[in-house]
Write a protein that holds these residues in place. Structure first.
Motif, PDB file in Angstrom:
ATOM      1  N   THR A 450       0.330 -91.687  28.634  1.00  0.00           N
ATOM      2  CA  THR A 450       0.601 -92.332  29.918  1.00  0.00           C
ATOM      3  C   THR A 450       1.071 -91.254  30.869  1.00  0.00           C
ATOM      4  O   THR A 450       1.845 -90.375  30.507  1.00  0.00           O
ATOM      5  CB  THR A 450       1.673 -93.417  29.757  1.00  0.00           C
ATOM      6  N   THR A 453       3.636 -92.569  36.820  1.00  0.00           N
ATOM      7  CA  THR A 453       4.427 -93.791  36.724  1.00  0.00           C
ATOM      8  C   THR A 453       3.588 -94.903  36.108  1.00  0.00           C
ATOM      9  O   THR A 453       3.298 -95.920  36.744  1.00  0.00           O
ATOM     10  CB  THR A 453       4.935 -94.205  38.118  1.00  0.00           C
ATOM     11  N   GLY A 454       3.176 -94.704  34.861  1.00  0.00           N
ATOM     12  CA  GLY A 454       2.413 -95.711  34.134  1.00  0.00           C
ATOM     13  C   GLY A 454       0.923 -95.632  34.325  1.00  0.00           C
ATOM     14  O   GLY A 454       0.204 -96.604  34.057  1.00  0.00           O
ATOM     15  N   GLU A 455       0.404 -94.498  34.776  1.00  0.00           N
ATOM     16  CA  GLU A 455      -1.019 -94.362  35.061  1.00  0.00           C
ATOM     17  C   GLU A 455      -1.778 -93.756  33.893  1.00  0.00           C
ATOM     18  O   GLU A 455      -1.202 -93.147  32.992  1.00  0.00           O
ATOM     19  CB  GLU A 455      -1.216 -93.498  36.308  1.00  0.00           C
ATOM     20  N   TYR A 489      11.239 -92.704  30.921  1.00  0.00           N
ATOM     21  CA  TYR A 489      10.590 -93.492  31.976  1.00  0.00           C
ATOM     22  C   TYR A 489      10.391 -94.900  31.415  1.00  0.00           C
ATOM     23  O   TYR A 489       9.270 -95.313  31.076  1.00  0.00           O
ATOM     24  CB  TYR A 489       9.262 -92.861  32.376  1.00  0.00           C
ATOM     25  N   GLU A 491      10.414 -97.943  32.515  1.00  0.00           N
ATOM     26  CA  GLU A 491       9.579 -98.957  33.165  1.00  0.00           C
ATOM     27  C   GLU A 491       8.097 -98.749  32.890  1.00  0.00           C
ATOM     28  O   GLU A 491       7.309 -99.699  32.953  1.00  0.00           O
ATOM     29  CB  GLU A 491       9.836 -98.953  34.673  1.00  0.00           C
ATOM     30  N   SER A 492       7.692 -97.519  32.604  1.00  0.00           N
ATOM     31  CA  SER A 492       6.265 -97.253  32.397  1.00  0.00           C
ATOM     32  C   SER A 492       5.993 -96.683  31.005  1.00  0.00           C
ATOM     33  O   SER A 492       4.949 -96.082  30.774  1.00  0.00           O
ATOM     34  CB  SER A 492       5.768 -96.261  33.458  1.00  0.00           C
ATOM     35  N   ALA A 495       2.570 -97.184  29.041  1.00  0.00           N
ATOM     36  CA  ALA A 495       1.876 -98.240  29.783  1.00  0.00           C
ATOM     37  C   ALA A 495       0.365 -98.179  29.616  1.00  0.00           C
ATOM     38  O   ALA A 495      -0.292 -99.212  29.424  1.00  0.00           O
ATOM     39  CB  ALA A 495       2.242 -98.147  31.262  1.00  0.00           C
TER      40      ALA A 495
END
Length: 846
Positions: A450, A453-455, A489, A491-492, A495
């Motif tokens: 990942t 930011t989660g990409e 990180y 939140e992500s 992801a």
């Protein structure tokens, strides 16, 4: 492309013809001073004791040998003016086209000692001209000499920049080390030698090829001696019909006597020596040549005929009266060895010839370095073991989505592990995967990082757009996903791996086992993946892990790059390896941070640990542990230590290449919510002392490596992203690839223009074709890299049409996304996607 072709031919000929040219150069240097050396070691032959009586005349010398040694057939007699200089006679010798020269005492005609060393210089000459191999050797040396012309011209072409300075062209940079110094020595000294080598080669071919020699006469508009001699022979034949009489000994003696007296009376210019060719027939003419008292060079001879019947000096041809073209063509050897231009030039020519092996050696070293690097790259690509597969075993498609190389490393480790158990394996980067590849696979393993930011990683963008956005029939496919991320990180975290797992399930694929997430390459998480695969394959797979090979590096230099900047401090860091290390431009340095002494002391105090013994050992064991996590209080150090995870590593783009001999980083200080310096940046920029040792490993980053060949590149970056771009530019410039365009952005020019002097020097010397900078705070309206790109849209399109590759390095949030959008607007989304698919759009963003 033209430069690439020239470069390939240049190095290929260098390692083939270079050795021959080295031999030709060294032997030529020795032979250039043959007469000086022979006279120095044979002084008893070239000089005599001065006597009170006068020197013997040519007539007296001739009559002396006619009486004492009548079997000698004398071709010519030479008399030197200096009182202590010997005279000489040239006699007929079988097998010697030009006869044999015998030195004699000018006062009594006594034959002086044989000249020592002549055989040695004759051997040197044979090696120099044809390697002692006759006509075959002559062809080899001739071809090698033609090659020398190509070396000189192609070398200049490969060095030629758009702009240049005398210092860049002609100054050897002694501060360079390793490969950089070798290349600089090869290129700069080679530039010094251009005039010398072109002169040597173009005159040397005079003796190698008839067509070259004829061409020189035509180009310089000089009549060849062969044509002149043919005309003379025709005249002689006509004259011989009138007078067939051979000359007698008495007539020869009389002709010599008359010519000697008449020449000295009529020459009217000082001379150092005169040579009389004995006449063959009684036609009244005697040929002679004489050398001026101060000749231009050793072959600067004047010619004349003496009519001993009319006692007149006729047909006088003075060397100084010749036109330059005639002088050159009649003095090819002096031009070839440099004496034509004076004694200083002759010495420089000799040095140039002696230096020829330097270019063979340095060129070979550069070639071997490149070859070694290619082998390392090839070995990395061929890491998958070629174990025989079992036709009844499973068929596995392993797909990796990697940004910095970790997912790719794990994919190859997984492939090796499965291959060991005789599974059938295909492995592929996600950017090259098509929907039908997945549909046709029996088992699919996806190892995905990942990013941002989660990409998805850059390489996975087309997969996300073209495949994950559509529905696929995957009911016959079994799959498993290994998701890589960092809990820092939250939140992500993992992801993209989660998105992949959900997409496969939505399209009716069957999960082999639940999604496995890996936190910061944690070996326990990776082992859960291996155990799950072992269970599915019913085999005991070899251990899989992301091996971290920490090495000791010494911090040797630290420099604050942006004093008074509006932003946080940025430092140039230099590290020196304690063992041999290697990396490629675009690779990543993974640092194992350590806690500062103050943080360790605060932890020890907070937990009231017994500090009476082994204090140094306790601090060392706490140096790489995360002291910020919540732990159960204990006075037992071992129990406390077991609760502390290792500090997460930190990644930094490398700004240098191995030939620079130091690993260079550009690090911006980071602060947490408590205004404490970040782990990695704090350790590198403040807490680690100069000459202290730190732990670091090098990690390959294939998605940001340089393309092969010399296609243009466009480097785009901001802030500390200049690091990754500097490594690429250093490597390109080292490889003589100068089609480089750098676009860089920061806050203020006066304090945030990192490496300004070096970049502007590259621009001035043509190693950078363009340098465009955007400093956001230097004007009222903020001005960023993406604004600059839009302004340069025409040039950008033109470079892309020429095959340029885009490299973007720097912050994801504040630069890379805006640059991506600007590129899509300028080039079109479809074109940008095509560049991404073709590995022509590469990013190292964070």
């Amino acid at each position: 492309m033209i430069k690439k072709i020239f470069f390939q031919i240049h190095w290929f000929l260098g390692i083939t013809a270079g050795l021959i040219l080295s031999i030709i150069g060294v032997t030529g240097a020795i032979y250039s001073y043959d007469q000086h050396i022979l006279k120095w070691i044979n002084q008893e032959s070239y000089t005599v004791q001065v006597e009170s009586n006068t020197k013997l005349t040519p007539e007296q010398i001739y009559l002396h040998f006619k009486e004492k040694q009548p079997e000698m057939q004398i071709n010519s007699i030479n008399i030197a003016q200096a009182a202590d200089a010997s005279s000489s006679i040239n006699i007929v010798k079988e097998g010697a086209r030009r006869g044999k020269t015998v030195l004699i005492n000018p006062y009594n005609a006594q034959i002086l000692p044989e000249i020592k060393g002549q055989e040695f210089f004759q051997l040197i000459q044979r090696i120099h001209r044809y390697l002692t191999l006759g006509d075959v050797g002559k062809q080899i040396t001739g071809a090698s000499t033609l090659t020398l012309i190509f070396f000189v011209l192609s070398g200049i072409y490969l060095r030629w920049p758009k702009k240049h300075s005398l210092r860049q062209w002609f100054a050897v940079k002694t501060q360079l080390k390793g490969r950089n110094f070798i290349w600089d020595l090869h290129a700069v000294v080679g530039t010094w030698m251009v005039v010398f080598y072109l002169t040597m080669a173009m005159t040397g071919l005079f003796w190698s090829y008839d067509w070259w020699r004829s061409g020189m006469y035509r180009v310089l508009n000089v009549t060849p001696p062969a044509q002149v001699n043919a005309n003379n022979r025709n005249n002689d034949k006509a004259k011989d019909k009138q007078d067939q009489k051979k000359i007698t000994a008495e007539q020869t003696a009389a002709a010599l006597a008359t010519a000697w007296t008449g020449f000295n009376a009529q020459v009217q210019r000082p001379y150092s020596s005169v040579s009389f060719t004995l006449p063959k027939k009684a036609d009244g003419m005697l040929e002679l040549s004489f050398v001026d008292a101060t000749p231009q060079h050793e072959r600067a001879r004047n010619k004349a005929n003496y009519n001993y019947q009319s006692n007149q000096l006729e047909n006088v041809e003075l060397y100084q009266d010749k036109k330059l073209n005639e002088k050159i063509m009649s003095s090819m050897l002096p031009v070839h060895r440099g004496s034509f231009f004076g004694s200083i030039a002759q010495f420089l020519f000799m040095i140039a010839a002696l230096l020829m092996p330097l270019f063979f050696i340095t060129g070979l070293m550069l070639y071997l370095k490149r070859r070694k690097q290619k082998k390392l790259v090839l070995a990395a690509k061929n890491a998958l073991q070629t174990t025989q597969t079992d036709e009844h075993a499973g068929n596995w498609l392993i797909i990796y989505a990697s940004q910095t190389g970790v997912a790719e490393q794990l994919a190859w480790a997984t492939a090796n592990s499965l291959k060991q158990s005789k599974q059938r394996i295909d492995i592929c980067s996600i950017q090259h995967v098509k929907a039908q590849d997945i549909q046709a696979a029996e088992n699919v393993l996806i190892i995905a990082s990942t990013y941002g930011t989660g990409e998805a990683p850059d390489a996975a963008q087309s997969f996300v757009k073209n495949i994950m956005s559509t529905s696929q029939q995957l009911s016959t496919v079994k799959f498993a996903v290994l998701a890589l991320g960092s809990k820092e990180y939250a939140e992500s975290y993992c992801a993209f791996g989660q998105q992949l797992h959900a997409w496969f399930e939505q399209n009716a694929a069957t999960a082999l086992f639940p999604l496995i997430e890996v936190n910061n390459a944690d070996p326990d998480d990776v082992q859960r993946w291996n155990q799950a695969l072992s269970k599915i394959t019913a085999t005991e797979l070899q251990h899989i892990e992301i091996k971290k090979h920490w090495s000791d590096w010494k911090l040797i230099h630290r420099q604050h790059l942006n004093p008074n900047s509006l932003g946080t401090a940025v430092y140039h860091i230099e590290l020196e390896a304690q063992t041999a290390q290697n990396w490629q431009a675009g690779d990543i340095a993974e640092l194992q941070p350590q806690n500062s002494a103050a943080r360790i002391q605060a932890f020890l105090t907070e937990h009231n640990l017994d500090l009476s013994e082994n204090l140094t050992d306790l601090k060392q064991r706490l140096s790489d542990r995360d002291l910020t996590v919540q732990v159960k209080h204990s006075t037992d150090f071992e129990q406390l230590l077991a609760q502390l995870p290792q500090l997460p590593s930190r990644d930094y783009s490398i700004a240098s290449i191995p030939s620079q001999h130091t690993l260079q980083l550009i690090v911006r200080q980071q602060y947490d919510q408590h205004e404490q310096l970040g782990l990695g940046s704090g350790w590198l920029t403040e807490h680690c002392a100069i000459n202290d040792t730190l732990q670091l490993q090098l990690r390959s980053n294939p998605s940001f490596h340089l393309i092969t060949g010399q296609r243009p590149i466009i480097c785009i970056g901001n802030g500390t992203g200049i690091a990754g771009l500097m490594s690429l530019l250093n490597e390109r410039i080292q490889d003589h690839a100068y089609e480089n365009w750098l676009i860089f952005g920061e806050r203020e020019r006066h304090c945030d223009f990192y490496y300004q002097e070096k970049l502007e020097d590259w621009l001035e010397t043509g190693k950078l074709k363009h340098l465009d900078v955007a400093f956001s705070r230097d004007q009222v309206e903020k001005y960023y890299v993406h604004h600059l790109l839009r302004e340069q849209s025409d040039r950008l399109k033109e470079w892309i049409e020429r095959g340029a590759v885009l490299y973007v390095c720097g912050s994801l949030q504040s630069m890379a996304r805006d640059v991506d959008q600007a590129l899509a607007d300028i080039l079109g989304a479809e074109k940008l996607e095509q560049l991404r698919q073709n590995d022509a759009y590469r990013r190292d963003v964070y």
